[in-house]
Design a protein around this motif. Structure first.
Motif, PDB file in Angstrom:
ATOM      1  N   THR A   6       1.424   9.154  -5.801  1.00  0.00           N
ATOM      2  CA  THR A   6       1.743  10.938  -5.309  1.00  0.00           C
ATOM      3  C   THR A   6       2.885  11.232  -5.411  1.00  0.00           C
ATOM      4  O   THR A   6       3.015  12.400  -5.314  1.00  0.00           O
ATOM      5  CB  THR A   6       1.056  10.806  -3.945  1.00  0.00           C
ATOM      6  OG1 THR A   6       1.964  10.130  -2.929  1.00  0.00           O
ATOM      7  CG2 THR A   6      -0.254  10.139  -3.731  1.00  0.00           C
ATOM      8  N   ALA A  36       0.718  -1.196   0.058  1.00  0.00           N
ATOM      9  CA  ALA A  36      -0.025  -0.121  -0.055  1.00  0.00           C
ATOM     10  C   ALA A  36       0.780   1.280  -0.071  1.00  0.00           C
ATOM     11  O   ALA A  36       0.690   2.244  -0.818  1.00  0.00           O
ATOM     12  CB  ALA A  36      -0.871  -0.078   1.224  1.00  0.00           C
ATOM     13  N   TRP A  37       1.941   1.199   0.854  1.00  0.00           N
ATOM     14  CA  TRP A  37       2.843   2.510   0.756  1.00  0.00           C
ATOM     15  C   TRP A  37       3.418   2.679  -0.485  1.00  0.00           C
ATOM     16  O   TRP A  37       3.804   3.688  -1.152  1.00  0.00           O
ATOM     17  CB  TRP A  37       3.774   2.275   1.849  1.00  0.00           C
ATOM     18  CG  TRP A  37       3.412   2.366   3.083  1.00  0.00           C
ATOM     19  CD1 TRP A  37       3.212   1.866   4.341  1.00  0.00           C
ATOM     20  CD2 TRP A  37       3.100   3.830   3.743  1.00  0.00           C
ATOM     21  NE1 TRP A  37       2.546   2.174   5.311  1.00  0.00           N
ATOM     22  CE2 TRP A  37       2.551   3.467   4.968  1.00  0.00           C
ATOM     23  CE3 TRP A  37       3.131   5.372   3.061  1.00  0.00           C
ATOM     24  CZ2 TRP A  37       2.149   4.837   5.896  1.00  0.00           C
ATOM     25  CZ3 TRP A  37       2.797   6.224   4.036  1.00  0.00           C
ATOM     26  CH2 TRP A  37       2.248   5.942   5.334  1.00  0.00           C
ATOM     27  N   ARG A  56       1.124   4.112  -3.036  1.00  0.00           N
ATOM     28  CA  ARG A  56       0.915   5.579  -2.787  1.00  0.00           C
ATOM     29  C   ARG A  56       2.174   6.241  -3.133  1.00  0.00           C
ATOM     30  O   ARG A  56       1.748   7.341  -3.779  1.00  0.00           O
ATOM     31  CB  ARG A  56       0.741   5.527  -1.212  1.00  0.00           C
ATOM     32  CG  ARG A  56       0.533   7.177  -0.645  1.00  0.00           C
ATOM     33  CD  ARG A  56       0.473   7.045   0.920  1.00  0.00           C
ATOM     34  NE  ARG A  56       0.481   8.495   1.494  1.00  0.00           N
ATOM     35  CZ  ARG A  56       1.600   9.024   1.781  1.00  0.00           C
ATOM     36  NH1 ARG A  56       2.764   8.499   1.640  1.00  0.00           N
ATOM     37  NH2 ARG A  56       1.712  10.257   2.279  1.00  0.00           N
ATOM     38  N   GLU A  57       3.211   5.836  -3.077  1.00  0.00           N
ATOM     39  CA  GLU A  57       4.395   6.336  -3.635  1.00  0.00           C
ATOM     40  C   GLU A  57       4.615   6.722  -4.909  1.00  0.00           C
ATOM     41  O   GLU A  57       4.893   7.691  -5.454  1.00  0.00           O
ATOM     42  CB  GLU A  57       5.713   5.605  -3.111  1.00  0.00           C
ATOM     43  CG  GLU A  57       7.051   6.245  -3.473  1.00  0.00           C
ATOM     44  CD  GLU A  57       8.163   5.461  -2.884  1.00  0.00           C
ATOM     45  OE1 GLU A  57       9.045   5.886  -2.208  1.00  0.00           O
ATOM     46  OE2 GLU A  57       8.245   4.159  -3.254  1.00  0.00           O
TER      47      GLU A  57
END
Length: 93
Positions: free
Chosen positions: A53, A45-46, A49-50
């Protein structure tokens, strides 16, 4: 009237996993445990997201994955992989 059904599918799988692990764990079993721990950390998930965004993921998450990968490689190289290799004693927290 509502009819409820009890699902007991997990019991059969757990028993077979325990039998396999107690017999002789393999490097593939260690790899699966490492993947489970990486997924539990929320790394994917991180990472998404990275990428979406441009905001970097926390350094702690990145390092945790590296540590888990290192531990998995080290455990898989043991001549005899311990039957309790899933214990937190072998893995970073």
């Amino acid at each position: 009237m509502v009819k409820l059904t009890v699902i007991e599918g997990g019991r059969k799988n757990r028993g077979s996993d325990e039998t396999t692990r107690s017999a002789a764990p393999t490097a593939q079993d260690v790899r699966k445990e490492a993947e489970r721990r990486i997924n539990a950390s929320g790394y994917d998930a991180w990472r998404v997201r990275e990428l979406a965004t441009g905001a970097p993921m926390p350094v702690e998450i990145r390092y945790l994955r590296m540590q888990i990968e290192y531990a998995a490689q080290a455990i898989a190289r043991f001549v005899k992989i311990p039957t309790d290799f899933t214990s937190d004693n072998y893995w970073p927290a």
